[in-house]
Design a protein around this motif. Structure first.
Motif, PDB file in Angstrom:
ATOM      1  N   ASP A 198       0.857  -1.185   0.000  1.00 37.76           N
ATOM      2  CA  ASP A 198       0.000   0.000   0.000  1.00 37.76           C
ATOM      3  C   ASP A 198       0.897   1.241   0.000  1.00 37.76           C
ATOM      4  OD1 ASP A 198      -1.771   2.117   0.615  1.00 37.76           O
ATOM      5  OD2 ASP A 198      -3.119   0.716   1.627  1.00 37.76           O
ATOM      6  N   LEU A 199       0.737   2.093  -1.009  1.00 35.31           N
ATOM      7  CA  LEU A 199       1.658   3.212  -1.185  1.00 35.31           C
ATOM      8  C   LEU A 199       1.250   4.464  -0.406  1.00 35.31           C
ATOM      9  CD1 LEU A 199       2.376   2.972  -5.022  1.00 35.31           C
ATOM     10  CD2 LEU A 199       3.778   2.134  -3.133  1.00 35.31           C
ATOM     11  N   ARG A 200       0.132   4.422   0.238  1.00 36.31           N
ATOM     12  CA  ARG A 200      -0.328   5.633   0.913  1.00 36.31           C
ATOM     13  C   ARG A 200       0.404   5.836   2.233  1.00 36.31           C
ATOM     14  NH1 ARG A 200      -6.497   4.012   0.814  1.00 36.31           N
ATOM     15  NH2 ARG A 200      -5.460   2.131   1.557  1.00 36.31           N
ATOM     16  N   GLU A 201       0.800   7.056   2.486  1.00 36.32           N
ATOM     17  CA  GLU A 201       1.583   7.361   3.683  1.00 36.32           C
ATOM     18  C   GLU A 201       0.827   6.959   4.942  1.00 36.32           C
ATOM     19  OE1 GLU A 201       2.871  11.398   3.941  1.00 36.32           O
ATOM     20  OE2 GLU A 201       4.266  10.957   5.565  1.00 36.32           O
ATOM     21  N   GLY A 202       1.566   6.384   5.894  1.00 36.42           N
ATOM     22  CA  GLY A 202       0.964   6.042   7.174  1.00 36.42           C
ATOM     23  C   GLY A 202       0.429   4.624   7.239  1.00 36.42           C
ATOM     24  N   HIS A 203       0.488   3.874   6.120  1.00 34.67           N
ATOM     25  CA  HIS A 203       0.033   2.491   6.160  1.00 34.67           C
ATOM     26  C   HIS A 203       1.179   1.576   6.578  1.00 34.67           C
ATOM     27  CE1 HIS A 203      -3.460   4.071   4.113  1.00 34.67           C
ATOM     28  NE2 HIS A 203      -4.062   2.940   4.381  1.00 34.67           N
ATOM     29  N   ASN A 204       0.805   0.505   7.240  1.00 34.37           N
ATOM     30  CA  ASN A 204       1.821  -0.469   7.632  1.00 34.37           C
ATOM     31  C   ASN A 204       2.494  -1.047   6.407  1.00 34.37           C
ATOM     32  OD1 ASN A 204       2.044  -0.752  10.439  1.00 34.37           O
ATOM     33  ND2 ASN A 204      -0.010  -1.635  10.500  1.00 34.37           N
ATOM     34  N   ILE A 205       3.795  -1.103   6.437  1.00 34.55           N
ATOM     35  CA  ILE A 205       4.507  -1.741   5.335  1.00 34.55           C
ATOM     36  C   ILE A 205       5.548  -2.706   5.894  1.00 34.55           C
ATOM     37  CG2 ILE A 205       4.203   0.076   3.619  1.00 34.55           C
ATOM     38  CD1 ILE A 205       7.232   0.748   4.405  1.00 34.55           C
ATOM     39  N   MET A 206       6.008  -3.564   5.024  1.00 33.09           N
ATOM     40  CA  MET A 206       7.025  -4.530   5.390  1.00 33.09           C
ATOM     41  C   MET A 206       8.314  -4.119   4.706  1.00 33.09           C
ATOM     42  SD  MET A 206       7.081  -7.530   7.017  1.00 33.09           S
ATOM     43  CE  MET A 206       5.620  -8.543   6.749  1.00 33.09           C
ATOM     44  N   LEU A 207       9.360  -3.991   5.481  1.00 30.57           N
ATOM     45  CA  LEU A 207      10.662  -3.710   4.880  1.00 30.57           C
ATOM     46  C   LEU A 207      11.437  -5.021   4.853  1.00 30.57           C
ATOM     47  CD1 LEU A 207      11.665  -0.336   6.596  1.00 30.57           C
ATOM     48  CD2 LEU A 207      10.742  -0.680   4.299  1.00 30.57           C
ATOM     49  N   ALA A 208      11.829  -5.418   3.674  1.00 33.14           N
ATOM     50  CA  ALA A 208      12.557  -6.684   3.548  1.00 33.14           C
ATOM     51  C   ALA A 208      13.983  -6.402   3.104  1.00 33.14           C
ATOM     52  CB  ALA A 208      11.860  -7.581   2.524  1.00 33.14           C
ATOM     53  N   SER A 209      14.914  -6.897   3.855  1.00 28.36           N
ATOM     54  CA  SER A 209      16.304  -6.742   3.436  1.00 28.36           C
ATOM     55  C   SER A 209      16.697  -7.977   2.631  1.00 28.36           C
ATOM     56  CB  SER A 209      17.212  -6.595   4.656  1.00 28.36           C
ATOM     57  OG  SER A 209      17.223  -7.818   5.368  1.00 28.36           O
ATOM     58  N   THR A 210      17.770  -7.852   1.860  1.00 30.75           N
ATOM     59  CA  THR A 210      18.179  -8.975   1.009  1.00 30.75           C
ATOM     60  C   THR A 210      18.573 -10.178   1.858  1.00 30.75           C
ATOM     61  OG1 THR A 210      19.989  -7.432   0.624  1.00 30.75           O
ATOM     62  CG2 THR A 210      18.856  -8.293  -1.329  1.00 30.75           C
ATOM     63  N   GLY A 211      18.916  -9.934   3.105  1.00 31.00           N
ATOM     64  CA  GLY A 211      19.251 -11.039   3.988  1.00 31.00           C
ATOM     65  C   GLY A 211      18.027 -11.851   4.405  1.00 31.00           C
ATOM     66  N   GLY A 212      16.861 -11.374   4.012  1.00 35.53           N
ATOM     67  CA  GLY A 212      15.645 -12.107   4.325  1.00 35.53           C
ATOM     68  C   GLY A 212      14.958 -11.587   5.580  1.00 35.53           C
ATOM     69  N   LYS A 213      15.583 -10.649   6.244  1.00 34.22           N
ATOM     70  CA  LYS A 213      14.984 -10.117   7.467  1.00 34.22           C
ATOM     71  C   LYS A 213      13.840  -9.163   7.123  1.00 34.22           C
ATOM     72  CE  LYS A 213      16.335  -8.090  11.752  1.00 34.22           C
ATOM     73  NZ  LYS A 213      17.167  -7.046  12.297  1.00 34.22           N
ATOM     74  N   ARG A 214      12.727  -9.311   7.813  1.00 29.94           N
ATOM     75  CA  ARG A 214      11.573  -8.455   7.513  1.00 29.94           C
ATOM     76  C   ARG A 214      11.136  -7.684   8.741  1.00 29.94           C
ATOM     77  NH1 ARG A 214       8.100 -12.046   3.207  1.00 29.94           N
ATOM     78  NH2 ARG A 214       9.885 -12.451   1.884  1.00 29.94           N
ATOM     79  N   THR A 215      10.903  -6.404   8.531  1.00 28.64           N
ATOM     80  CA  THR A 215      10.453  -5.551   9.624  1.00 28.64           C
ATOM     81  C   THR A 215       9.146  -4.887   9.216  1.00 28.64           C
ATOM     82  OG1 THR A 215      12.753  -4.829   9.416  1.00 28.64           O
ATOM     83  CG2 THR A 215      11.522  -4.044  11.334  1.00 28.64           C
ATOM     84  N   ARG A 216       8.184  -4.927  10.134  1.00 28.90           N
ATOM     85  CA  ARG A 216       6.918  -4.268   9.874  1.00 28.90           C
ATOM     86  C   ARG A 216       6.975  -2.868  10.478  1.00 28.90           C
ATOM     87  NH1 ARG A 216       2.832  -6.019   7.417  1.00 28.90           N
ATOM     88  NH2 ARG A 216       0.704  -5.399   7.896  1.00 28.90           N
ATOM     89  N   THR A 217       6.593  -1.877   9.696  1.00 32.03           N
ATOM     90  CA  THR A 217       6.736  -0.519  10.209  1.00 32.03           C
ATOM     91  C   THR A 217       5.799   0.440   9.496  1.00 32.03           C
ATOM     92  OG1 THR A 217       8.340   1.231  10.664  1.00 32.03           O
ATOM     93  CG2 THR A 217       8.600   0.093   8.594  1.00 32.03           C
ATOM     94  N   LYS A 218       5.723   1.654  10.036  1.00 30.68           N
ATOM     95  CA  LYS A 218       4.971   2.731   9.383  1.00 30.68           C
ATOM     96  C   LYS A 218       5.962   3.826   9.055  1.00 30.68           C
ATOM     97  CE  LYS A 218       0.346   2.575  11.166  1.00 30.68           C
ATOM     98  NZ  LYS A 218      -0.577   2.927  12.198  1.00 30.68           N
ATOM     99  N   LEU A 219       5.985   4.257   7.823  1.00 37.52           N
ATOM    100  CA  LEU A 219       6.916   5.316   7.454  1.00 37.52           C
ATOM    101  C   LEU A 219       6.161   6.622   7.249  1.00 37.52           C
ATOM    102  CD1 LEU A 219       9.216   3.504   4.850  1.00 37.52           C
ATOM    103  CD2 LEU A 219       9.643   3.877   7.278  1.00 37.52           C
ATOM    104  N   THR A 220       6.757   7.701   7.730  1.00 37.11           N
ATOM    105  CA  THR A 220       6.158   9.017   7.507  1.00 37.11           C
ATOM    106  C   THR A 220       7.257   9.994   7.114  1.00 37.11           C
ATOM    107  OG1 THR A 220       6.404   9.455   9.862  1.00 37.11           O
ATOM    108  CG2 THR A 220       4.220   8.768   9.128  1.00 37.11           C
ATOM    109  N   GLY A 221       6.839  11.147   6.638  1.00 38.48           N
ATOM    110  CA  GLY A 221       7.778  12.229   6.336  1.00 38.48           C
ATOM    111  C   GLY A 221       8.854  11.827   5.338  1.00 38.48           C
ATOM    112  N   PRO A 222      10.069  12.324   5.555  1.00 36.50           N
ATOM    113  CA  PRO A 222      11.160  12.094   4.601  1.00 36.50           C
ATOM    114  C   PRO A 222      11.448  10.597   4.371  1.00 36.50           C
ATOM    115  CG  PRO A 222      11.814  13.704   6.259  1.00 36.50           C
ATOM    116  CD  PRO A 222      10.490  13.172   6.686  1.00 36.50           C
ATOM    117  N   GLN A 223      11.289   9.792   5.429  1.00 38.06           N
ATOM    118  CA  GLN A 223      11.546   8.354   5.275  1.00 38.06           C
ATOM    119  C   GLN A 223      10.553   7.719   4.302  1.00 38.06           C
ATOM    120  OE1 GLN A 223      11.450   7.137   9.442  1.00 38.06           O
ATOM    121  NE2 GLN A 223      13.478   6.213   9.129  1.00 38.06           N
TER     122      GLN A 223
END
Ligand SMILES: [Zn+2]
Length: 432
Positions: A198-223
């Motif tokens: 979901d591309l809308r700001e403030g929605h939960n997203i999953m950040l996946a690194s190439t190492g396979g590690k996944r972090t669930r987070t909400k990004l706002t502002g410059p990030q």
């Protein structure tokens, strides 16, 4: 589109002002100029349809602005359906491709559709565009041979991390080599973000690194903006660089977007943005929210409805005159988005003329024929929805008999997602 030419004079006599959206004949009563359905052929101007000559400075062909296109969106092709929301059997898929052919609906390429929207190229009056989302290997192995069999062009919407070897690309994912093979054979490859979220700001997203590690987070502002750059711009650049292509289309994951998402996509150089709110595409449809019909195994009606939206089978059936929804002052209006899943649906049929008593019928997508009320005094047909609409987009068909002819109008409105009944269980997007 269901106009039979024989009844056109009748319509004119009744002083119908058909809205452009539903018009299939040009002003002079000639069939639309692409009547010999050879896309591109008309660009040279054929005898009798060459108003270009009158003003030599205009190099653009005069395109048929009354043509209509429906765009289909498919996902995986599998023999055993486990996720009906995103899967279809090869047999059902092929049957649909055949049906388009049988109904005289020409499958055109996405780039031809865009060229038509730019006024550069003609398309046949009733067309379809076929797209495949997400980059599954079954699209390469199963869908492509079927498309070749019918000689249909198509578009692949790829999210780059979902290609084999990417952070989200497992064994069922398409490979870069397969995409290269498709590119070499004329398949259109377009962007669908990097990680399909979901591309809308403030929605939960999953950040996946190439190492396979996944972090669930909400990004706002410059990030958030930085993340968006990679999703919208980075994915385009990666496709262009790895495949040596030009990417000008962007399909928004889940169809979720807002003005800011649109703006970023426009700035990234995308010419067209695609959602999954299926609707016929007309010459004037906005380029930043082109709706596609997502075809799901458990909803065969979506395909049928879509096909009906742009026309009946070329054989059989009683003549039907199509009336523009705008002429009927519909409520909700065509293209409007309402905040309730229990809308009051209304249309004023007085523009149609004398209505035969008892002939008025209303159909609502997801509900079928509904017990609508018709008031002959005001000419209004109305239905208060009593059961929450489940889908984000709702199509209404109103028909009635007037002077022995069936007259039909249809329109589509949207329902804000928060108002619809959530599909149970949550979106079954299988992991690759
Ligand atoms: Zn997708």
């Amino acid at each position: 589109m269901m106009i039979r030419f024989a009844i056109v004079p009748l319509l004119l006599a009744l002083n119908f002002s058909m809205c452009q959206k539903h018009e299939t004949v040009s002003q002079n009563g000639q069939p639309a100029s692409a009547s010999s359905p050879t896309p591109g052929a008309a660009t040279g101007g054929s005898p009798g349809v060459a108003p270009v000559a009158a003003s030599p400075k205009i190099k653009k062909p005069v395109v048929d602005q009354t043509a209509q296109t429906i765009i289909f969106c498919y996902h995986r092709l599998v023999d055993k359906i486990r996720y009906p929301g995103t899967e279809i059997t090869p047999a059902a898929f092929e049957a649909q491709m055949k049906e388009l052919k049988d109904r005289g609906i020409t499958v055109i390429s996405m780039q031809d559709l865009l060229a038509w929207k730019r006024g550069e190229k003609n398309i046949p009056p009733r067309c379809a565009v076929i797209t495949f989302d997400d980059g599954w290997k079954s699209q390469y192995e199963v869908a492509w041979p079927i498309m070749k069999k019918y000689g249909y062009p198509f578009t692949m919407f790829i999210y780059t991390e979902g290609v084999r070897g990417g952070a989200l690309g497992g064994g069922e994912a398409i490979t870069w080599e397969q995409l290269g093979d498709m590119r070499d054979n004329g398949v259109d490859i377009e962007a669908h973000t990097a990680t399909h979220q979901d591309l809308r700001e403030g929605h939960n997203i999953m950040l996946a690194s190439t190492g396979g590690k996944r972090t669930r987070t909400k990004l706002t502002g410059p990030q958030y903006e930085q993340w968006m750059q990679n999703e919208v711009v980075g994915s385009k650049q990666l496709l262009e660089q790895r495949l040596g292509i030009k990417v000008n289309c962007f399909a928004v994951p889940f169809g979720n977007y807002n003005e800011h998402v649109k703006e970023i996509a426009r700035n990234a150089g995308y010419e067209a943005m695609f959602t999954v709110y299926g609707q016929p595409i007309t010459f004037t449809s906005p380029m930043d929210s082109i709706g596609r019909y997502a075809i799901e195994a458990n909803k065969p009606k979506v395909f049928e409805d879509a096909v009906k939206m742009i026309g009946a089978s070329t054989s059989g059936g009683a003549p039907v005159a199509e009336v523009g929804a705008a002429d009927l002052a519909t409520q909700p209006a065509d293209g409007e988005t309402v905040r309730t899943a229990l809308p009051l649906i209304k249309a004023n049929l007085s523009a149609i003329g004398q209505i035969e008593p008892g002939s008025v019928q209303m159909r609502v997508s997801g509900l079928g024929v509904v017990p609508a009320t018709y008031d002959p005094k005001t000419g209004t047909v109305s239905y208060q929805v009593t059961q929450k609409l489940r889908e984000k987009s709702c199509s209404v068909f109103v028909s009635a008999k007037s002077q022995g002819k069936k007259v039909e109008a249809h329109w589509t409105f949207g329902i804000e997602e928060s108002a619809t009944v959530p599909a149970a269980p949550a979106k079954p997007t299988p992991k690759k």
